[in-house]
Write an enzyme that holds these catalytic residues in place. Structure first.
Site, PDB file in Angstrom:
ATOM      1  N   SER A 115     -10.456  -0.558   6.082  1.00  0.00           N
ATOM      2  CA  SER A 115      -9.541  -0.376   4.961  1.00  0.00           C
ATOM      3  C   SER A 115      -8.988  -1.681   4.412  1.00  0.00           C
ATOM      4  O   SER A 115      -8.748  -1.801   3.216  1.00  0.00           O
ATOM      5  CB  SER A 115      -8.381   0.535   5.376  1.00  0.00           C
ATOM      6  N   LYS A 152       0.848  -1.182   0.000  1.00  0.00           N
ATOM      7  CA  LYS A 152       0.000   0.000   0.000  1.00  0.00           C
ATOM      8  C   LYS A 152       0.892   1.244   0.000  1.00  0.00           C
ATOM      9  O   LYS A 152       1.933   1.285   0.672  1.00  0.00           O
ATOM     10  CB  LYS A 152      -0.918  -0.010   1.220  1.00  0.00           C
ATOM     11  N   SER A 210      -9.671   1.830   2.036  1.00  0.00           N
ATOM     12  CA  SER A 210      -8.560   2.621   1.502  1.00  0.00           C
ATOM     13  C   SER A 210      -7.440   1.749   0.947  1.00  0.00           C
ATOM     14  O   SER A 210      -6.618   2.222   0.174  1.00  0.00           O
ATOM     15  CB  SER A 210      -8.014   3.573   2.574  1.00  0.00           C
TER      16      SER A 210
END
Length: 540
Positions: free
Chosen positions: A199, A87, A167
């Site tokens: 997320s 990420k 996210s």
């Protein structure tokens, strides 16, 4: 599962760690072959999928080193030769780490985050950075999932213009499309606004993956732009066993993350050893019924999800578990309306921005704090302001300055009460249950406030007659035919060994993750082509 009859090799969208290692051991392909094919996959679909923000230009070199080691009998462990996306808030020495913002393009940390160092040592190839919701959904309450100024709009893989949710959106969609074997994501508390946002686990849910969010402090947050109080680094994989193997590699104390001092054991468990088909025998499984009732702040719990959840209860019983209903979160209603989580989150976010920008060895934008970041975001045309607003950043800039004040301490204490005695901890203890379960779409909110671990596994898919529903911005589809949904296991702090055991047993009994493959933006490049094509690793 799609297989090549000629080569007996699984498609990269289906490949588990066991498949990968069998391929290496039988010499059907090499790590270099895998990396070349996955780089081809990225170039084939990323213009539309926007799952990958940046390719690591050393990926092929990393693979060649690992192939040489294997040829000389040096195997680093079960992850040797597996590929992974990070990420875009997990720092590496050689790539951007933007959190989705152009303010961090060209910035340098000078070294890898501790978790990246551990991944390299375990033999994993860093493929690059995964796209994410800018600033981890903290830019604006209505910013939309999966959009970032530096990488564009990530989209889900089961319906055109699908909201990828969570996210860690690029981490999920990149894994589902086979652009890497697995991915790391992050998850922190998301105070209730219009929807629940987990997320890791919600992004995994919408990509038919296993999402593991460990206890806060089990995995180092060093050089990772996530709240040290609420944030956790976890995995997105095809199956539970693969998540367990990666957790074993990245968990443990870190001198650069004081939060890891709370780990209660001196020797880390072998989490993969917990993956046993009979793991649910004699388990006491609690259902927090009040979290399933009407909740105006989360998306409507669809009848198909309720039906699948009830089927899951029967499956759990057939696997030897005892179901205890009404193991409620006593302060669930208060969680929905309390301002304490928002106060803590905004202050932590403000502190995180200053701390991270202050740690950079190169900082081209000159941003130093949240107020600078608001001005930068509103002035740079690449940031699409005011079409995409900055209310979350503005709130952080105005957040409580004095983190040692009585008011802030009271907010933290009350938030911890809501999550612990009034939430997960209280429910586990009062009813003497081993684990709590909920549909993933309503699971994250209470556990996240107290740093509790969660693992989501696939539970089912919306039927073909499902009505299409769009998000609040009317640019992404939130509900549609064929979208996956999941079941989340919630455990006590540092109970990952037990959680993995239960989740694996359920996954083994159901095999839902094998029932559907991605439908949108699926690349055609496969390992069967590895010996016939050449690929060039160049920037996206």
């Amino acid at each position: 599962m799609a297989w090549s009859r000629r080569y007996n090799t699984p498609a990269v969208q289906d490949m588990t760690l066991d498949d990968l290692q069998r391929g290496y051991e039988s010499r059907r392909f090499t790590c270099s072959d895998l990396v070349r094919v996955q780089l081809a996959c990225i170039r084939e679909v990323n213009d539309k999928a926007r799952a990958v923000a940046e390719i690591d230009p050393t990926a092929t070199e990393q693979a060649e080193v690992l192939d040489l080691e294997r040829a000389t009998g040096k195997i680093r462990g079960p992850l040797h030769g597996a590929t992974i996306l990070l990420k875009n808030q997990i720092a590496t020495y050689n790539l951007n780490n933007t959190c989705g913002s152009t303010a961090l393009l060209g910035a340098k940390t000078g070294r890898d985050a501790t978790v990246v160092k551990k991944l390299r040592e375990s033999g994993m190839v860093i493929m690059g950075k995964a796209n994410m919701t800018q600033w981890g959904s903290n830019r604006d309450p209505e910013q939309g999932n999966g959009w970032s100024a530096d990488a564009g709009q990530a989209r889900g893989v089961y319906f055109e213009n699908q909201d990828p949710w969570g996210s860690s959106s690029g981490s999920a969609t990149g894994t589902a499309l086979g652009l890497a074997f697995a991915a790391l994501g992050t998850e922190a508390s998301q105070p209730p606004q219009r929807e629940v946002e987990g997320s890791i686990i919600c992004a995994a849910e919408r990509s038919n993956l296993c999402g593991l969010k460990p206890t806060v402090g089990l995995v180092s947050r060093d050089l990772i732009m996530v709240s040290p109080r609420l944030g956790s680094v976890g995995t997105l994989t095809r199956c539970v066993k693969d998540a367990a193997e990666i957790l074993t590699a990245i968990a443990g104390p870190c001198k650069l993350d004081p939060g890891t001092r709370n780990i209660p054991f001196s020797t880390l468990p072998d989490y993969a050893a917990s993956c046993q088909a009979g793991g649910l025998r004699q388990a006491r499984v609690g259902v927090p019924t009040n979290a399933l009732r009407g909740n105006p702040l989360v998306a409507e719990l669809q009848p198909v999800v309720r039906e699948a959840f009830n089927r899951a209860l029967r499956i759990l019983q057939s696997c030897g578990a005892t179901i205890i209903h009404d193991t409620d979160f006593t302060e669930f209603d208060e969680v929905l309306k309390s301002k304490s989580p928002d106060v803590v989150k905004s202050s932590d976010f403000k502190h995180m921005i200053s701390e991270y920008f202050g740690s950079l060895v190169e900082n081209p934008s000159g941003v130093r704090n949240a107020a600078d970041l608001v001005r930068y975001t509103q002035d740079d045309p690449r940031e699409a302001y005011p079409l995409r607003r900055t209310r979350g950043l503005e709130k952080a800039a105005m957040a409580m300055e004095e983190r040692e004040s009585e008011a802030f301490a009271a907010a933290v204490e009350y938030m911890e009460y809501l999550a612990n005695e009034g939430g997960v901890g209280g429910a586990l203890r009062r009813h003497a249950v081993d684990v709590l379960i909920l549909p993933t779409c309503v699971a994250p909110m209470v556990p996240a406030l107290g740093g509790y671990p969660m693992i989501s596994v696939p539970l089912g898919f919306y039927p073909e007659d499902t009505e299409v529903k769009w998000n609040v911005r009317h640019d992404l589809v939130q509900l549609a035919p064929g979208l996956p949904f999941g079941l989340t296991f919630i455990g006590d702090l540092f109970s990952e060994e037990k959680l993995i055991k239960f989740a694996y047993a359920f996954e083994h009994a159901t095999q839902v993750w094998r029932q559907q493959r991605p439908r949108v933006n699926v690349p055609s490049s496969q390992l069967t082509d590895a010996s016939r094509k050449s690929y060039i690793c160049s920037p996206l």
